[in-house]
Enzyme design. Structure first.
Site, mmCIF file in Angstrom:
data_model
loop_
_atom_site.group_PDB
_atom_site.id
_atom_site.type_symbol
_atom_site.label_atom_id
_atom_site.label_comp_id
_atom_site.label_asym_id
_atom_site.label_seq_id
_atom_site.Cartn_x
_atom_site.Cartn_y
_atom_site.Cartn_z
ATOM 1 N N SER A 83 -56.105 1.422 26.674
ATOM 2 C CA SER A 83 -56.903 0.519 25.356
ATOM 3 C C SER A 83 -58.175 0.678 25.386
ATOM 4 O O SER A 83 -58.962 1.603 24.133
ATOM 5 C CB SER A 83 -57.372 -1.240 25.938
ATOM 6 O OG SER A 83 -57.942 -1.370 26.419
ATOM 7 N N HIS A 98 -67.142 0.714 33.152
ATOM 8 C CA HIS A 98 -66.929 -0.643 34.341
ATOM 9 C C HIS A 98 -67.127 -1.926 33.429
ATOM 10 O O HIS A 98 -67.898 -2.060 33.072
ATOM 11 C CB HIS A 98 -68.130 -0.151 35.103
ATOM 12 C CG HIS A 98 -68.183 -1.484 36.408
ATOM 13 N ND1 HIS A 98 -66.671 -1.413 37.284
ATOM 14 C CD2 HIS A 98 -68.693 -2.099 36.721
ATOM 15 C CE1 HIS A 98 -67.054 -2.388 38.209
ATOM 16 N NE2 HIS A 98 -67.739 -2.352 37.785
HETATM 17 C C1 GRF Z 1 -61.211 -0.956 31.704
HETATM 18 O O1 GRF Z 1 -61.518 -2.297 31.493
HETATM 19 C C2 GRF Z 1 -62.236 -0.733 32.553
HETATM 20 O O2 GRF Z 1 -63.961 -0.645 32.587
HETATM 21 C C3 GRF Z 1 -62.054 0.342 33.426
HETATM 22 O O3 GRF Z 1 -60.340 -0.449 33.864
HETATM 23 C C4 GRF Z 1 -60.161 -1.098 32.049
HETATM 24 C C5 GRF Z 1 -58.794 -0.083 31.990
HETATM 25 O O4 GRF Z 1 -58.303 -0.133 30.872
HETATM 26 N N1 GRF Z 1 -62.787 1.102 34.561
HETATM 27 P P1 GRF Z 1 -57.872 0.223 29.860
HETATM 28 O O5 GRF Z 1 -56.762 0.857 30.331
HETATM 29 O O6 GRF Z 1 -58.473 1.177 29.155
HETATM 30 O O7 GRF Z 1 -57.250 -0.776 28.901
#
Ligand code: GRF
Length: 202
Positions: free
Chosen positions: A13, A111
């Site tokens: 996402s 993060h």
């Molecule tokens: C996010 O919450 C990011 O902060 C963490 O992993 C998750 C990834 O989500 N490092 P997506 O795959 O971008 O939806």
């Protein structure tokens, strides 16, 4: 213009939001390639849907880090595609010094907490368990530590009394989808850069 290599393991996402900003002309970048350690992940499908060269690299024999031959393969792909900036977007492995040396000061991560609070896995659960009244997300330069690199920007959200891990993570992710393109735009314009291990803003 940034030439981005996007590395992820999951849904993608954040990668989707970055691509939308690029396509809307709101982020001066091109997505040069997508690399995932998870075959069939959403982020690979997303990359392919957008016509971006997208690759699965098997991280074995390691489970939690990108090292050895797999790391060499990833560095090779990033170089072949002319990448100058590596965006970790839900990449669930620690990257090692070889990749950081290949792209000095040009590897960034997002993060889901206000670092230095709650580094590591499931940061939103950590925030709930600690009774935090707010959390958020951090975009930062990557160094050799776990979520320790210099911060580019943060966005905050409240933690509400009836939050579940899922509801808090969803609220944080809404902010991630703004924060990551904003942070990359700061890099693209040169208003933020890393010099001598420190963030310089101009
Ligand atoms: C996010 O919450 C990011 O902060 C963490 O992993 C998750 C990834 O989500 N490092 P997506 O795959 O971008 O939806």
């Amino acid at each position: 213009m940034l030439s981005l290599g996007i590395l992820g393991s999951g849904r993608g996402s954040n990668a989707r939001s970055i691509l939308e900003y690029i396509e809307a002309g709101r982020l001066d970048a091109r997505a040069a390639c997508v690399v995932s350690d998870v075959a069939g992940s959403g982020i690979l499908e997303l990359g392919r849907m957008h016509g971006i060269p997208s690759f699965h690299v098997d991280g074995a024999p390691f489970r939690t880090k990108l090292d050895g031959a797999a790391q060499d393969q990833v560095i090779g792909l990033l170089r072949e595609h002319g990448v100058d900036t590596v965006a970790l977007a839900g990449f669930m492995r620690m990257v090692k010094p070889a990749l950081l040396r290949a792209f000095p000061g040009r590897v960034v991560n997002i993060h889901p907490a206000l670092l230095p609070a709650f580094p590591g896995l499931e940061a939103w659960e950590q925030a709930l368990a600690a009774g935090a009244s707010e959390s958020g997300c951090t975009v930062h330069f990557v160094d050799e530590g776990m979520d320790t690199g210099p911060v580019i920007l943060q966005r905050r959200v409240p933690v509400l009394p009836d939050d579940t891990p899922a509801s808090l993570h969803a609220r944080i992710q809404e902010q991630e989808h703004l924060a990551y393109p904003e942070a990359l735009a700061l890099l693209a314009s040169g208003r933020v850069r890393l010099e001598g291990g420190k963030v310089v803003r101009s």
